[in-house]
Design a protein around this motif. Structure first.
Motif, mmCIF file in Angstrom:
data_model
loop_
_atom_site.group_PDB
_atom_site.id
_atom_site.type_symbol
_atom_site.label_atom_id
_atom_site.label_comp_id
_atom_site.label_asym_id
_atom_site.label_seq_id
_atom_site.Cartn_x
_atom_site.Cartn_y
_atom_site.Cartn_z
ATOM 1 N N LEU A 324 -6.279 10.384 4.038
ATOM 2 C CA LEU A 324 -5.110 10.338 4.657
ATOM 3 C C LEU A 324 -4.817 8.781 5.226
ATOM 4 C CD1 LEU A 324 -2.796 11.350 6.657
ATOM 5 C CD2 LEU A 324 -4.494 11.425 8.345
ATOM 6 N N ALA A 325 -5.811 8.074 5.294
ATOM 7 C CA ALA A 325 -5.539 6.427 5.662
ATOM 8 C C ALA A 325 -5.299 5.855 4.193
ATOM 9 C CB ALA A 325 -6.958 6.003 6.076
ATOM 10 N N GLY A 326 -5.606 6.292 3.168
ATOM 11 C CA GLY A 326 -5.198 5.826 1.767
ATOM 12 C C GLY A 326 -3.845 6.025 1.531
ATOM 13 N N TYR A 327 -3.207 7.123 1.991
ATOM 14 C CA TYR A 327 -1.768 7.532 1.833
ATOM 15 C C TYR A 327 -0.888 6.579 2.684
ATOM 16 C CZ TYR A 327 2.485 10.156 2.235
ATOM 17 O OH TYR A 327 3.581 10.720 2.219
ATOM 18 N N LEU A 328 -1.552 6.660 4.022
ATOM 19 C CA LEU A 328 -0.630 5.635 5.038
ATOM 20 C C LEU A 328 -0.836 4.353 4.738
ATOM 21 C CD1 LEU A 328 -2.196 7.410 8.336
ATOM 22 C CD2 LEU A 328 0.349 7.763 7.298
ATOM 23 N N ALA A 329 -1.864 3.860 3.876
ATOM 24 C CA ALA A 329 -1.942 2.327 3.714
ATOM 25 C C ALA A 329 -0.722 1.992 2.793
ATOM 26 C CB ALA A 329 -3.372 2.085 3.082
#
Length: 461
Positions: A324-329
Motif C-alpha cells: 500500500l505504501a509503495g502504491y502511495l509513494a
C-alpha cells in the motif's frame, strides 16, 4: 551502451517479460534474505553434530553476514561496470553452488567457509536488486514495484524461523541449505532470459578502494559482533580501532574520486543522504525492538511458544503496509509517508516499553501490529526515493547503498541491545525498547527534513 529490451528510455520491460523478471528478482532476494535467519533455529543441532560449543556455531551466521557487508558496495560498483544483470546472475550461481557446499559440509570450518562464499553470492543479489527493479518497471510504477520487493523481504525475514522449524521437523538440518539448490536453478534459468540489460560504465573497478572498504566493514562488524557475544575484549576493541583507521584511509582515497566506491557523490545530494540516514535509523530501531521484545514479553509471564505467536503481528503488519505504501509513494512525498510510519513505529515501541504486567495478549498484539504497520509504511516510500534520487548511471551505487544501510542499521541495533543487556540485565529489554523508540523518532525527523528541500513538489520527496 544503451539498455536493450526497453520500450523507451529507462521505461521498463514489456509485458510479459516484466513479470518474469520480477519473479526472478523476488525469488533471488527472498532466498538471500531467508538464509540470514533460517539457520538460527538449527544452531543447537549444528553444535551437536559437529561437537563444537554453542558460541562456535554462531560463526555459521556471522560469516554469512560479514561477507555480505564486505562485498555489497564493491559488487554494486561492479554492476555499473559490467551490468547489473550479470552481477545478479553470477551472484545467483555462486549462492546456489555454495548452498550445495553448505549442505555437504563435513566440518564446522568447511560450513563456515561455504557460508562466506554463499554470503558473497547473496551480496551479488542484494547489491543490484533495487537497480534491476528500476530498469524492470516503468518509472511511474517504481513505488509499487519497490513495495512488492519490500513485502517479499519482510515475509522472508519473518518466516525464516518458521520455515526452518517445519523443515527440521521432517528432515536433517542440511536440508535448510539443500532446498536452495532447485529453487536457485529455476531462478537462474528465468534470470537468463528475463532480467533487463542496463547501461555500463567504461571505468575500471577501484581495487584499492575494494580492499580498504572490505577491511573497514569486516573489522568493525566482527568487533561489534564480538561485543554482542562476549564482554569487551582487547581483540574486539583492536578490531574496531583497526577498522576505523582503515575507514579514514578509505574516505581519503575515495572522496576525491568522480565515481567513488562509497558513493560520496550521491551522499552530497541532500535527498539521497537524508534517505540513507532515515534507513539506517529505522533498521536500528526495528532490529533493537525485535531482539529486545522476546525478553520483555517473557518478563510479563508468557512462554517462549506464546512469545513467537505474539510477535507475529509485527511482520504481518509490514507485509500489509508495504505494498500500500509503495502504491502511495508514486503519488505522495516520502518525507510525509515515511515520517508518519516511523512515528507510528516509535509510538508502538514506546507503548511496548511501558507494557503493564497485567496487560492482555490483545494489548500486546495491537501494539505489535502498530510497529509493523509503521515500519511497512516507511520502507517502500523511503526506498523509492533513495533509488530515484540517483542518476541512472549511478543506480548500482544507490542500490548497494540501500542494502548497506539496511544491514548496517541491523548490525548496529543488535550490538546496541547486547551492550544494554550487559549494562542492566534486569531492565535491559525495556531500556532497549525506549532507545529504539527514540531512534525511530529521530529517523522520522530526518525523513521529514526532506520536505524542506521540496520546491517543486516532486513525488520523490
Amino acid at each position: 551502451m544503451r539498455p536493450t529490451g526497453l520500450r523507451g528510455p529507462f521505461d521498463g520491460l514489456p509485458v510479459p517479460r516484466r513479470y518474469w523478471a520480477i519473479a526472478a528478482i523476488i525469488l533471488a532476494i527472498t532466498m538471500s534474505v531467508l538464509d540470514s535467519t533460517i539457520v538460527n533455529v538449527a544452531l543447537p543441532s549444528l553444535a551437536h553434530d559437529f561437537r563444537v560449543s554453542d558460541a562456535a556455531s554462531i560463526w555459521v551466521i556471522n560469516s554469512y553476514q560479514v561477507a555480505i557487508l564486505m562485498a555489497l558496495l564493491p559488487l554494486a560498483s561492479l554492476g555499473e561496470i559490467v551490468g547489473h544483470r550479470r552481477v545478479s546472475q553470477c551472484g545467483l550461481a555462486v549462492f546456489t553452488v555454495a548452498s550445495l557446499a553448505c549442505a555437504l559440509a563435513p566440518t564446522l570450518t568447511a560450513l563456515s567457509i561455504a557460508r562466506v562464499v554463499q554470503g558473497l553470492g547473496a551480496a551479488g543479489i542484494m547489491s543490484v536488486n533495487s537497480a534491476l527493479m528500476r530498469f524492470t518497471y516503468p518509472h511511474r510504477m517504481l513505488g509499487r514495484a519497490i513495495g512488492i520487493n519490500a513485502f517479499s523481504v519482510a515475509i522472508a525475514a519473518a518466516t525464516g524461523p518458521t520455515i526452518a522449524s517445519a523443515i527440521l521437523a521432517v528432515a536433517h538440518w542440511r536440508w535448510l541449505f539443500a532446498v536452495n539448490v532447485p529453487v536457485g536453478i529455476v531462478t537462474i534459468v528465468i534470470a537468463l532470459f528475463a532480467l533487463p540489460e542496463t547501461e555500463r560504465s567504461s571505468r575500471r573497478l577501484n581495487h584499492i578502494g575494494v580492499v580498504l572498504q572490505a577491511g573497514t566493514f569486516g573489522l568493525v562488524i566482527v568487533g561489534l559482533q564480538s561485543f554482542a557475544q562476549n564482554a569487551m575484549t582487547p581483540l574486539g576493541i583492536g578490531e574496531i580501532v583497526g577498522g576505523c583507521l582503515l575507514g579514514v584511509l578509505l574516505v581519503r582515497h575515495e572522496i576525491v574520486r568522480e565515481t567513488p566506491l562509497i558513493p560520496f557523490d550521491l551522499l552530497r545530494l541532500r535527498l539521497f543522504s537524508l534517505s540513507v540516514g532515515t534507513s539506517i535509523g529505522s533498521f536500528m530501531a526495528q532490529t533493537s525492538g525485535l531482539i529486545a521484545l522476546p525478553f520483555a514479553i517473557q518478563h510479563v509471564g508468557h512462554s517462549a511458544a506464546e512469545t513467537g505467536l505474539l510477535m507475529t503481528p509485527w511482520p504481518v503488519g509490514v507485509a500489509v503496509a508495504a505494498p500500500l505504501a509503495g502504491y502511495l509513494a508514486d503519488r505522495h512525498p516520502a518525507g510525509i509517508l515515511a515520517s508518519l510510519g516511523l512515528l507510528a513505529m516509535g509510538a508502538g515501541l514506546l507503548l511496548l516499553a511501558f507494557f503493564p504486567h497485567d496487560g492482555t495478549s490483545a494489548d500486546l498484539i495491537w501494539r505489535m501490529a502498530l510497529c509493523g504497520l509503521g515500519f511497512g509504511f516507511f520502507q517502500s516510500p523511503n526506498n523509492r526515493t533513495l533509488i530515484s534520487a540517483a542518476p541512472y548511471a549511478r543506480t548500482g551505487a544507490a542500490s548497494g547503498m540501500l542494502a548497506t544501510a539496511r544491514l548496517l542499521g541491523q548490525t548496529l541495533g543488535a550490538a546496541g541491545v547486547a551492550i544494554l543487556f550487559r549494562a542492566d540485565a534486569g531492565r535491559g529489554s525495556n531500556i532497549a525498547l525506549m532507545v529504539a523508540a527514540g531512534i525511530s523518532l529521530t529517523a522520522a525527523i530526518i525523513s521529514a527534513a526532506r520536505l524542506a528541500g521540496n520546491s517543486g513538489g516532486g513525488k520523490g520527496l
